[in-house]
Motif scaffolding. Structure first.
Motif, short mmCIF file in Angstrom:
data_model
loop_
_atom_site.label_atom_id
_atom_site.label_comp_id
_atom_site.label_asym_id
_atom_site.label_seq_id
_atom_site.Cartn_x
_atom_site.Cartn_y
_atom_site.Cartn_z
N LYS A 59 0.83 -1.20 0.00
CA LYS A 59 0.00 0.00 0.00
C LYS A 59 0.87 1.25 0.00
CE LYS A 59 -3.67 2.38 2.55
NZ LYS A 59 -4.56 2.32 3.75
N ALA A 60 1.90 1.26 0.84
CA ALA A 60 2.78 2.43 0.92
C ALA A 60 3.55 2.62 -0.37
CB ALA A 60 3.74 2.27 2.10
N ARG A 61 3.96 1.53 -1.01
CA ARG A 61 4.70 1.66 -2.28
C ARG A 61 3.80 2.17 -3.39
NH1 ARG A 61 7.91 -3.88 -0.89
NH2 ARG A 61 9.74 -2.89 0.05
N ARG A 62 2.56 1.71 -3.42
CA ARG A 62 1.62 2.23 -4.42
C ARG A 62 1.39 3.72 -4.22
NH1 ARG A 62 -1.29 -2.59 -3.36
NH2 ARG A 62 -2.74 -1.41 -2.06
N LYS A 63 1.33 4.15 -2.97
CA LYS A 63 1.03 5.55 -2.65
C LYS A 63 2.13 6.49 -3.13
CE LYS A 63 -0.49 8.44 1.20
NZ LYS A 63 -0.75 8.48 2.67
N THR A 64 3.36 5.99 -3.18
CA THR A 64 4.47 6.85 -3.60
C THR A 64 4.96 6.52 -5.01
OG1 THR A 64 6.59 7.78 -2.88
CG2 THR A 64 6.30 5.41 -2.60
N THR A 65 4.07 5.93 -5.82
CA THR A 65 4.38 5.61 -7.22
C THR A 65 3.53 6.49 -8.13
OG1 THR A 65 4.91 3.31 -6.68
CG2 THR A 65 4.39 3.80 -8.98
N ARG A 66 4.14 6.98 -9.19
CA ARG A 66 3.38 7.78 -10.15
C ARG A 66 3.55 7.23 -11.55
NH1 ARG A 66 8.10 10.75 -9.53
NH2 ARG A 66 9.01 11.61 -11.44
N LEU A 67 2.57 7.47 -12.39
CA LEU A 67 2.61 7.08 -13.79
C LEU A 67 2.82 8.32 -14.64
CD1 LEU A 67 -0.34 4.53 -14.09
CD2 LEU A 67 2.09 4.03 -13.92
N THR A 68 3.65 8.18 -15.67
CA THR A 68 3.88 9.28 -16.61
C THR A 68 3.92 8.70 -18.02
OG1 THR A 68 6.30 9.10 -16.51
CG2 THR A 68 5.25 10.51 -14.88
N GLY A 69 4.35 9.49 -18.97
CA GLY A 69 4.45 9.02 -20.34
C GLY A 69 3.10 8.96 -21.01
N ARG A 70 2.82 7.84 -21.68
CA ARG A 70 1.56 7.69 -22.40
C ARG A 70 0.40 7.38 -21.47
NH1 ARG A 70 1.75 3.22 -26.45
NH2 ARG A 70 0.15 4.34 -27.61
N ALA A 71 0.72 6.94 -20.25
CA ALA A 71 -0.34 6.60 -19.29
C ALA A 71 -0.98 7.88 -18.75
CB ALA A 71 0.25 5.79 -18.14
N PRO A 72 -2.17 7.78 -18.20
CA PRO A 72 -2.75 8.94 -17.51
C PRO A 72 -1.80 9.40 -16.41
CG PRO A 72 -4.38 7.20 -17.76
CD PRO A 72 -3.06 6.61 -18.18
N LYS A 73 -1.59 10.70 -16.31
CA LYS A 73 -0.63 11.24 -15.35
C LYS A 73 -1.25 11.22 -13.96
CE LYS A 73 2.79 14.94 -15.12
NZ LYS A 73 3.23 16.23 -15.72
N ILE A 74 -0.95 10.18 -13.19
CA ILE A 74 -1.53 10.04 -11.87
C ILE A 74 -0.44 9.71 -10.86
CG2 ILE A 74 -3.81 9.30 -12.69
CD1 ILE A 74 -2.99 6.43 -12.14
N GLY A 75 -0.73 9.99 -9.60
CA GLY A 75 0.22 9.68 -8.53
C GLY A 75 0.93 10.91 -8.01
N ASP A 76 1.64 10.73 -6.94
CA ASP A 76 2.37 11.81 -6.27
C ASP A 76 3.51 12.31 -7.16
OD1 ASP A 76 3.82 13.44 -4.59
OD2 ASP A 76 4.07 11.97 -2.99
N PRO A 77 3.50 13.58 -7.58
CA PRO A 77 4.56 14.08 -8.46
C PRO A 77 5.94 14.09 -7.82
CG PRO A 77 3.14 15.87 -7.75
CD PRO A 77 2.47 14.61 -7.32
#
Length: 551
Positions: A59-77
């Motif tokens: 859970k903690a690792r997911r919380k501090t992971t972000r997606l960029t690139g072609r994916a929707p820009k989500i997560g903690d910048p």
């Protein structure tokens, strides 16, 4: 004694030098520029992660992971981990003080200079002796050493068996890990490694020799100021040098403009390319080669399963999440097998499954309609017999650097749809499969390349896009690290604008690239000091105040 970091809003309007990024290249630049007596600002998008701060649960690792690139820009910048989803490839990396050194395996190998020469690296870079000097300095600063007494770790025995089955011997590479407590070269007190195998997700022990507690600590000792959660949004030329627009990712709309006659781009391969592609789009004259010669360093990941003897290659973490009687796992990656031949380099590294990755094993079986196997994994748990007989293997080989980086919706995107079917990658996979089967194991291809997981291969060694070349027609960056200016002729450069990270690497290195990147940055700073006629005393490291690794 801990050093303090600041936020973007606290930056002064003018510095002597601005370093964008704090990984291997940025750390070198910050340290060496500060040692020249310059007033240096270091800009890091991520946070200052200290031992004990790194996430340990899924859970903690997911919380501090972000997606960029072609994916929707989500997560903690400002999150620790990022996945940049491209076309054919996904890049896994880190943001934080120390950059990729926070989460890598820390394996240190010197490049083969003959291979680099044949790959078209500039003659001066491989021939003037300064790269070798840089390699020496990098090894000293990063405190590299192999794991002592490797026979005590089951996964080393597994690697030795795999090598012997192919008529080879296992090798012990140096690593950026402190195996015993003591002061490092920058005066930071570090504990010894606990061998929990969790190097890849952040060392909560403090035994990992990250850039933050080596080069950046040295930079701060010599007067540099570090700004965390400070994302460089753009660079532009001014009459006196360069302007950088900086934003705090947690405060939308808040930005700061700072200037310096020297700017070093070391924001990681993707970040540095993104800044230059934006600058080019806004009118800065740059080489037409920008974004080309992108390499994945031949990266791949496979799994050897059904091994005859347990290798215990699931990380326990610190504090331990494993069984009470669990034996030490060992460093995340500690042994190598050289499968290279006349067709090119091919290194196989052992790896350690993070608990989050091990927990996905039943899902993989279900997706492959192996219901019995999935139930067995669920029943046994991640430290059960079946996963104890599985070994992650990392492949570092060769590719033709034919990937491209481009801007899409104002952010950089990898475009390499044919990476998975490239002849070099298929050759490497075939040889590793033969090795696994020769020792009686079962070969499993990269699980993340399954359609259900997105279909992309995930790689950790992105290189190029701002490749070095002899001239502006051949590359983006000159042999001394400065960015080419096409308006000044074939070898003209933008004064004061440097690239000092993996973005400047013009081909696959053939080994884990951290040492090569660090050495290239050392070389660029040696040449910069000569150009500025500044003293750069790095032959003998000066004494430092004693600090604790918890800084």
């Amino acid at each position: 004694m801990a050093f303090a970091t600041q936020k973007a809003g606290e930056a002064m309007p003018v510095y002597d030098a601005i370093v964008i990024g704090s990984g291997y290249g940025g750390g070198v630049a910050a340290s060496r520029l500060a040692r020249m007596g310059l007033h240096v600002a270091v800009l890091e998008q991520g946070r200052h992660w200290r031992p004990g701060d790194f996430p340990t649960t899924a859970k903690a690792r997911r919380k501090t992971t972000r997606l960029t690139g072609r994916a929707p820009k989500i997560g903690d910048p400002a999150g620790l981990y990022y996945l940049s989803v491209g076309k054919g490839l996904t890049v896994f990396g880190a943001s934080g003080l120390g950059g990729g050194s926070l989460i890598n395996a820390g394996v240190v190998l010197r490049p083969n200079l003959d291979r680099l020469r044949k790959a078209g690296w500039p003659h001066a870079v491989v021939g003037d002796g300064l790269l070798l000097r840089g390699l020496d300095l990098a090894e000293t600063m990063l405190g590299v050493a192999p794991a002592p007494n490797p026979e005590r770790f089951a996964k080393f025995a597994g690697m030795r068996k795999a090598a012997e089955a192919s008529g080879l011997s296992v090798q012990l590479p140096p690593m950026t890990i402190s195996h015993r407590p003591g002061l490092n070269v920058s005066g930071v007190m570090q504990p010894g490694c606990r061998y929990c195998g969790d190097c890849w997700s952040g060392c909560n022990v403090g035994a990992k020799n990250t850039v933050g507690i080596t080069y950046i600590a040295d930079a701060v000792d010599h007067g540099a100021t570090v700004f965390c959660e400070s994302r460089a949004q753009s660079i532009s030329k001014t009459e006196t040098g360069w302007e950088v627009v900086v934003k705090d990712p947690s405060q939308r709309g808040v930005e700061r403009r700072i200037e310096a006659p020297i700017v070093v781009l070391a924001a990681g391969t993707l970040g540095t390319n993104e800044l230059l592609l934006r600058a080019q789009q806004r009118g800065l004259e740059l080489s037409a080669k920008l974004g080309e010669k992108f390499s994945a360093n031949g990266d791949d990941l496979v799994i050897a399963s059904n091994l005859e003897v347990p290798v215990n290659a699931v990380a326990t973490g610190y504090p331990s999440q494993g069984p009470r009687d669990a034996s030490p796992v060992g460093p995340h990656s500690m042994a190598l097998i050289d499968l290279g031949d006349e067709d090119g380099p091919l290194w196989v590294h052992d790896g350690t499954m993070l608990t989050m990755m091990a927990a996905l094993a039943p899902l993989k079986d279900l997706l492959e309609l192996k219901v019995g196997g999935a139930l067995q994994l669920l029943t046994q748990g991640i430290y059960g017999d079946r996963l104890s007989r599985s070994q992650i293997l990392y492949v570092v080989a060769h590719d033709d650097a034919s990937g491209r980086l481009r801007l899409q919706n104002d952010q950089v995107v990898v475009d390499w749809p044919n990476y998975s079917t490239a002849p070099e990658r298929l050759r490497a996979e075939r040889k590793v499969k033969e090795m696994i089967e020769s020792m009686g194991g079962v070969f499993n291809a990269n699980p993340f390349a399954m359609t259900a997981f997105g279909g992309n291969r995930i790689i950790a060694h992105p290189l190029g896009g701002c490749a070095m070349g002899e001239t502006v027609e051949q590359g983006v960056v000159a042999p001394d690290g400065r960015v080419f200016d096409p308006t000044k002729g074939p070898t003209g450069v933008h004064d004061g604008l440097y690239v000092c990270d993996g973005a400047a690497v013009p081909s696959a290195v053939g080994v884990s690239p951290l040492l090569t990147i660090t050495a290239l940055a050392e070389r660029a700073m040696i040449l910069l000091a000569k150009q500025l006629q500044r003293k750069l005393d790095v032959g003998e490291m000066l004494p430092h105040p004693v600090r604790d690794a918890a800084m």
